[in-house]
Design an enzyme around this catalytic site. Structure first.
Site, PDB file in Angstrom:
ATOM      1  N   ASN A   1      43.504 116.007   5.111  1.00  0.00           N
ATOM      2  CA  ASN A   1      44.625 115.235   5.660  1.00  0.00           C
ATOM      3  C   ASN A   1      44.197 113.778   5.634  1.00  0.00           C
ATOM      4  O   ASN A   1      43.407 113.352   6.462  1.00  0.00           O
ATOM      5  CB  ASN A   1      44.917 115.704   7.096  1.00  0.00           C
ATOM      6  CG  ASN A   1      45.962 114.834   7.783  1.00  0.00           C
ATOM      7  OD1 ASN A   1      46.645 114.042   7.123  1.00  0.00           O
ATOM      8  ND2 ASN A   1      46.090 114.982   9.094  1.00  0.00           N
TER       9      ASN A   1
ATOM     10  N   LYS B   1      45.898 111.180   6.219  1.00  0.00           N
ATOM     11  CA  LYS B   1      46.609 110.308   7.176  1.00  0.00           C
ATOM     12  C   LYS B   1      47.049 109.032   6.442  1.00  0.00           C
ATOM     13  O   LYS B   1      47.387 109.108   5.263  1.00  0.00           O
ATOM     14  CB  LYS B   1      45.718 110.034   8.386  1.00  0.00           C
ATOM     15  CG  LYS B   1      45.194 111.351   8.977  1.00  0.00           C
ATOM     16  CD  LYS B   1      44.510 111.222  10.291  1.00  0.00           C
ATOM     17  CE  LYS B   1      44.059 112.612  10.735  1.00  0.00           C
ATOM     18  NZ  LYS B   1      43.430 112.608  12.046  1.00  0.00           N
TER      19      LYS B   1
ATOM     20  N   HIS C   1      51.795 117.607  13.269  1.00  0.00           N
ATOM     21  CA  HIS C   1      50.450 117.114  13.584  1.00  0.00           C
ATOM     22  C   HIS C   1      50.487 116.430  14.949  1.00  0.00           C
ATOM     23  O   HIS C   1      51.477 115.790  15.298  1.00  0.00           O
ATOM     24  CB  HIS C   1      49.983 116.140  12.498  1.00  0.00           C
ATOM     25  CG  HIS C   1      48.540 115.781  12.626  1.00  0.00           C
ATOM     26  ND1 HIS C   1      48.100 114.825  13.525  1.00  0.00           N
ATOM     27  CD2 HIS C   1      47.437 116.274  12.024  1.00  0.00           C
ATOM     28  CE1 HIS C   1      46.780 114.757  13.436  1.00  0.00           C
ATOM     29  NE2 HIS C   1      46.356 115.622  12.536  1.00  0.00           N
TER      30      HIS C   1
ATOM     31  N   GLU D   1      49.244 113.778  15.981  1.00  0.00           N
ATOM     32  CA  GLU D   1      49.521 112.334  15.934  1.00  0.00           C
ATOM     33  C   GLU D   1      51.023 112.089  15.835  1.00  0.00           C
ATOM     34  O   GLU D   1      51.548 111.131  16.398  1.00  0.00           O
ATOM     35  CB  GLU D   1      48.754 111.692  14.764  1.00  0.00           C
ATOM     36  CG  GLU D   1      47.277 111.556  15.109  1.00  0.00           C
ATOM     37  CD  GLU D   1      46.339 111.569  13.910  1.00  0.00           C
ATOM     38  OE1 GLU D   1      46.786 111.405  12.761  1.00  0.00           O
ATOM     39  OE2 GLU D   1      45.120 111.755  14.147  1.00  0.00           O
TER      40      GLU D   1
ATOM     41  N   GLU E   1      44.331 122.590  16.068  1.00  0.00           N
ATOM     42  CA  GLU E   1      43.604 121.332  16.162  1.00  0.00           C
ATOM     43  C   GLU E   1      43.601 120.847  17.606  1.00  0.00           C
ATOM     44  O   GLU E   1      44.551 120.189  18.042  1.00  0.00           O
ATOM     45  CB  GLU E   1      44.269 120.270  15.280  1.00  0.00           C
ATOM     46  CG  GLU E   1      44.303 120.625  13.813  1.00  0.00           C
ATOM     47  CD  GLU E   1      44.389 119.383  12.936  1.00  0.00           C
ATOM     48  OE1 GLU E   1      43.565 119.264  12.045  1.00  0.00           O
ATOM     49  OE2 GLU E   1      45.262 118.528  13.185  1.00  0.00           O
TER      50      GLU E   1
ATOM     51  N   GLY F   1      39.240 113.294  15.259  1.00  0.00           N
ATOM     52  CA  GLY F   1      38.742 111.940  15.029  1.00  0.00           C
ATOM     53  C   GLY F   1      37.756 111.455  16.077  1.00  0.00           C
ATOM     54  O   GLY F   1      37.427 110.274  16.137  1.00  0.00           O
TER      55      GLY F   1
ATOM     56  N   SER G   1      37.388 117.017  13.660  1.00  0.00           N
ATOM     57  CA  SER G   1      36.009 116.598  13.362  1.00  0.00           C
ATOM     58  C   SER G   1      35.229 117.637  12.551  1.00  0.00           C
ATOM     59  O   SER G   1      34.023 117.781  12.727  1.00  0.00           O
ATOM     60  CB  SER G   1      35.263 116.225  14.647  1.00  0.00           C
ATOM     61  OG  SER G   1      35.922 115.152  15.294  1.00  0.00           O
TER      62      SER G   1
HETATM   63  P1  PGA Z   1      39.556 114.728  11.854  1.00  0.00           P
HETATM   64  O1  PGA Z   1      41.132 114.944  11.746  1.00  0.00           O
HETATM   65  O2  PGA Z   1      38.916 115.697  10.903  1.00  0.00           O
HETATM   66  O3  PGA Z   1      39.345 113.290  11.453  1.00  0.00           O
HETATM   67  O4  PGA Z   1      39.172 114.990  13.264  1.00  0.00           O
HETATM   68  C1  PGA Z   1      41.680 116.231  11.615  1.00  0.00           C
HETATM   69  C2  PGA Z   1      43.185 116.136  11.600  1.00  0.00           C
HETATM   70  O5  PGA Z   1      43.745 115.324  12.352  1.00  0.00           O
HETATM   71  O6  PGA Z   1      43.869 116.866  10.848  1.00  0.00           O
END
Ligand code: PGA
Length: 248
Positions: free
Chosen positions: A8, A10, A92, A94, A164, A170, A210
């Site tokens: 992903n 982003k 997601h 976010e 998630e 992140g 992560s």
């Molecule tokens: P990350 O993000 O691996 O940077 O923690 C995962 C995601 O948001 O899909």
């Protein structure tokens, strides 16, 4: 069952950066598993072109529920397919936290994606506060009951679900492999209660938050974890390749 490693990106990478990335990983073989990169809208067609005839599949990161219309700034499922996307991330955290998406809009996006023929990767997850007040199971169950309302068993076959935990995205904090596995086992149980054991067993459930080249082996070794949705570490072709090699 085949495993899924999905990146992903982003809001990262211009078209040239995206193409350079694919050039560096296009010789990876999926060995019957699934490799996906979910890229910004503007990168989809360029990435689809270089990824054609490789084992790398292309996904988008969101989709609107209408086919056309006065929805400034939105993109429809038909447009994504036309640009070359096969998969799409829906719900997601976010999007839920920063752009007001709800379980109801997740449901509408999911329906629209499925009826157009896109394969959805639906994200679920709890906040730290919800986790600390022991609400994780309730939150996940609600997200499933509302977000998947009206989704048929046949439609479920084209859906990938990603767990998630929001506190792990992140942040460098990964859920322990046991924690992630137990929570994903619970998610499988909820789907089993709705759709039956056979479907739940075959449902691909990913962990995200992560995940990287150092922890993927341990996470993916867990019985309920069928793959990963990877943000930060998917931006580097070297790391992404390593993750794929370890996972498969
Ligand atoms: P990350 O993000 O691996 O940077 O923690 C995962 C995601 O948001 O899909």
């Amino acid at each position: 069952m085949n495993r899924v490693i999905a990146g992903n990106w982003k809001m990262n990478k211009t078209r040239q950066e995206a193409v350079d990335f694919i050039e560096k990983i296009k010789d990876v073989e999926d060995g019957g598993n699934i490799i996906i990169v979910c890229v910004p809208f503007t990168d989809i067609s360029a990435v689809a072109k270089v990824a054609k005839d490789t084992d790398v599949k292309v996904g988008a990161q969101n989709v609107h529920w209408s086919e056309t219309g006065a929805f400034t700034g939105e993109i429809s499922a038909k447009m994504l397919l036309d640009a070359g996307a096969e998969y799409v991330i829906i719900g997601h955290s976010e999007r839920r936290q920063m752009f007001g998406e709800t379980d109801e809009t997740v449901r509408m996006r999911l329906k629209a994606a499925l009826s157009a023929g896109l394969k959805p990767i639906v994200c679920l997850g709890e906040t730290l506060e919800e986790r600390e007040s022991n609400k994780t199971h309730n939150v996940l169950k609600n997200q499933i009951l509302k977000g998947f309302a009206g989704i048929t068993p046949a439609e479920m076959e084209n859906i990938i679900v990603a767990y998630e935990p929001i506190w792990a995205i992140g942040t460098g904090k990964t859920a322990t492999s046991n924690d992630a596995n137990n929570t994903i086992a619970y998610i499988r149980e909820v789907f089993e209660a709705i759709y039956g054991a056979h479907l739940a067993k075959n449902l691909r459930l990913l962990y995200g938050g992560s995940m990287n080249e150092n922890n993927v082996a341990e996470l993916i070794a867990m019985p309920h974890i069928d793959g990963g949705l990877i943000g930060g570490a998917s931006l580097s072709p070297e790391k992404f390749r390593k993750i794929i090699e370890i996972a498969y």
